[in-house]
Write a protein that holds these residues in place. Sequence first.
Motif, mmCIF file in Angstrom:
data_model
loop_
_atom_site.group_PDB
_atom_site.id
_atom_site.type_symbol
_atom_site.label_atom_id
_atom_site.label_comp_id
_atom_site.label_asym_id
_atom_site.label_seq_id
_atom_site.Cartn_x
_atom_site.Cartn_y
_atom_site.Cartn_z
ATOM 1 N N UNK A 136 0.807 -1.231 -0.145
ATOM 2 C CA UNK A 136 0.179 0.130 -0.070
ATOM 3 C C UNK A 136 0.841 1.109 0.062
ATOM 4 N N UNK A 137 0.266 2.171 -0.153
ATOM 5 C CA UNK A 137 1.107 3.524 -0.054
ATOM 6 C C UNK A 137 1.881 3.817 1.141
ATOM 7 N N UNK A 138 1.509 3.146 2.312
ATOM 8 C CA UNK A 138 2.133 3.386 3.563
ATOM 9 C C UNK A 138 2.741 2.093 4.057
ATOM 10 N N UNK A 139 2.665 1.047 3.152
ATOM 11 C CA UNK A 139 3.593 -0.248 3.939
ATOM 12 C C UNK A 139 2.863 -1.251 3.145
ATOM 13 N N UNK A 140 2.305 -2.187 3.949
ATOM 14 C CA UNK A 140 1.677 -3.294 3.480
ATOM 15 C C UNK A 140 0.211 -3.497 4.252
ATOM 16 N N UNK A 141 -0.607 -4.389 3.626
ATOM 17 C CA UNK A 141 -1.942 -4.683 4.159
ATOM 18 C C UNK A 141 -2.086 -6.056 4.215
ATOM 19 N N UNK A 142 -2.513 -6.560 5.316
ATOM 20 C CA UNK A 142 -2.799 -8.241 5.235
ATOM 21 C C UNK A 142 -4.228 -8.464 4.792
ATOM 22 N N UNK A 143 -4.212 -8.965 3.692
ATOM 23 C CA UNK A 143 -5.627 -9.181 3.082
ATOM 24 C C UNK A 143 -6.068 -10.441 3.328
ATOM 25 N N UNK A 144 -7.283 -10.932 3.782
ATOM 26 C CA UNK A 144 -7.852 -12.170 3.720
ATOM 27 C C UNK A 144 -9.174 -11.944 3.655
ATOM 28 N N UNK A 145 -10.037 -13.032 3.136
ATOM 29 C CA UNK A 145 -9.426 -14.301 2.690
ATOM 30 C C UNK A 145 -9.172 -14.284 1.104
ATOM 31 N N UNK A 146 -8.228 -15.070 0.580
ATOM 32 C CA UNK A 146 -7.666 -14.721 -0.917
ATOM 33 C C UNK A 146 -8.290 -15.765 -1.739
ATOM 34 N N UNK A 147 -9.319 -16.440 -1.438
ATOM 35 C CA UNK A 147 -9.619 -17.340 -2.302
ATOM 36 C C UNK A 147 -10.263 -18.925 -1.930
ATOM 37 N N UNK A 148 -9.890 -18.945 -0.623
ATOM 38 C CA UNK A 148 -10.044 -20.619 -0.064
ATOM 39 C C UNK A 148 -11.756 -20.599 0.023
ATOM 40 N N UNK A 232 -14.202 -12.406 -3.159
ATOM 41 C CA UNK A 232 -13.678 -10.609 -3.486
ATOM 42 C C UNK A 232 -12.322 -10.520 -3.413
ATOM 43 N N UNK A 233 -11.882 -11.323 -2.279
ATOM 44 C CA UNK A 233 -10.432 -11.235 -2.030
ATOM 45 C C UNK A 233 -9.567 -11.643 -3.544
ATOM 46 N N UNK A 234 -10.018 -12.964 -3.908
ATOM 47 C CA UNK A 234 -9.123 -13.427 -5.004
ATOM 48 C C UNK A 234 -9.309 -12.475 -6.345
#
Lengths: 336, 336
Positions: A136-148, A232-234
């Motif tokens: 992200x613009x400020x670092x990182x973002x932990x996104x879940x769920x990514x498709x399970x 949505x995450x996937x």
Amino acid sequence: MSAPIIAIDAMGGDFGPRCIVPASIASLVEFPSLNLVLVGQAPLLEGLIARHSGVDRSRLRVEHAGEVVAMDERPAQVLRGKPDSSMRVALEVLRSGNAQACVSAGNTGALMALSRYVLKTLPGIDRPAMVAAIPTSRGHCHLLDLGANVDCSAEHLYQFAVMGVVAAEALGISSPRLALLNVGTEDIKGNQQVKLAASLLQQAKGLNYIGYIEGDGLYRGEADVVVCDGFVGNILLKSSEGLASMISARMEALFKQSLGSRLVGSLALPLLRRLQGDLAPARHNGASFLGLQGIVVKSHGSAGPDGFQSAIRRALSEVREDLPQRLHDRLEHLLL
Amino acid sequence: MSAPIIAIDAMGGDFGPRCIVPASIASLVEFPSLNLVLVGQAPLLEGLIARHSGVDRSRLRVEHAGEVVAMDERPAQVLRGKPDSSMRVALEVLRSGNAQACVSAGNTGALMALSRYVLKTLPGIDRPAMVAAIPTSRGHCHLLDLGANVDCSAEHLYQFAVMGVVAAEALGISSPRLALLNVGTEDIKGNQQVKLAASLLQQAKGLNYIGYIEGDGLYRGEADVVVCDGFVGNILLKSSEGLASMISARMEALFKQSLGSRLVGSLALPLLRRLQGDLAPARHNGASFLGLQGIVVKSHGSAGPDGFQSAIRRALSEVREDLPQRLHDRLEHLLL
């Protein structure tokens, strides 16, 4: 802590053992206390290992597994029909205590189904979720769920939120800002599951829940942990990868054509490529399965040796943080 | 065809009439046969018009409406409580036949609710959808729904597909490649609604349905029309906008810092900005509401005069193509 052992499904991914064996050997050099179990067709793996000199075989064991899970095989088929696949045997090595983590670049759906079947979920968790750090613009973002999980109830989203927060904390983020991905930030926005999940999160104690976030807010870095269902995450992850590739390609073309300056191109293109790598974190760093009684890291199917090595690195850091135990302890307090 | 008339909600958007009045006057210059009805607080609008010289007032009428819909107002509240809003009066001008299209930069949810209430949907259409053209490696892809409907059944997705195809055809794409957005391209992938929509589309005649598409395939230009529910579409669109902005900002920073060359920066930055504009099509070109008995174009809330002028251009092209009639004719053959 004793020397960590990681079980590697050596047959998965688009490039298979030809990518995974060198990545594993490089990881042994990178981490002098690391031990690896390469699971797959032993003669093939031994032949590939023999191409490298100076390999410390006391830290590299090969465990034979005769079958391979194809990238397009149905999870149910794999569960029923392939008891001796490299993916399953690697998970069995983990379950039996002969490793503390498992890394695979194979078929995601099959890996999830086998992980649930072999390892089981943590108490209070209905479904494991897949999480990755996206820039992200400020670092990182932990996104879940990514498709399970393509269909999720509010309770599932709540469980994902708790797991995402604990995983982010284990990575050194204190009191991570937690948000639900939605189509607007006002209370009335969203579908039923998201609204209900919001009310569960508002009631939860010990979570820094900041409310809804939109797709653009995610990239502005407004949250550290962002929760959505796997459909949505996937789509968000893959469309972002596709867009980043498209922008890179356009920029390359623009620099080559419009500017007509080799100097500009030679300065700009390496920057573009680095940025593109940054924007495909799942491809490069692997994604974790959270909520299992064990550590499973999924390397991207199309990852090269560097990507697979990053996935091993991620698994090792989760071993050092004892992530499943941390999750277990926090879940006891936070789950409904 | 007689001179087209477009009704403009002159009070909506983040910048309101200060942006919309100049954009409208510029459109009158751009299209010498165009007539506009500016709807809103008459004294304010007249004052803003008076700042421009040479305005052809025979083609620019002001219609008074005393109320304004706030950007964060609930649609239900607007429906019940604001009978004299500029948004509603503009739609009434269209419904009564005194205009052939309506353009608004106001509250999307309220515009959709009012449009459905005032104009009604076409026969066979349960819910209107929002569509916009997004850039791909090969041109553009018409993506819908972009947020009007957060929960969609398979039948809704099917209707969106038919409407998207007809709209793409009206824009000159013959036999547009139609795809459903999904988390994989294999038959077993996806949630129940998407799988059921796929089987409806496979049975439909006269549609060039090519199957599932993933987020990265969309940006690779593998389809001309891509269908998803409004939750997914909105998050895809906004996250893409956010990512494009982030990439632009990073590239600017990289060029400014790392290269230390003003020349490179001065060559690269205009290209970056053009690309960024390209990647925010809804912001720049407006999105159409499809499935209504009338043409409604939504300009982005944060659009400047150029963006609003683009939305007027889009509305005018839909008037010339007689899009609602084309939709009506095709729907009769294609709807179940």
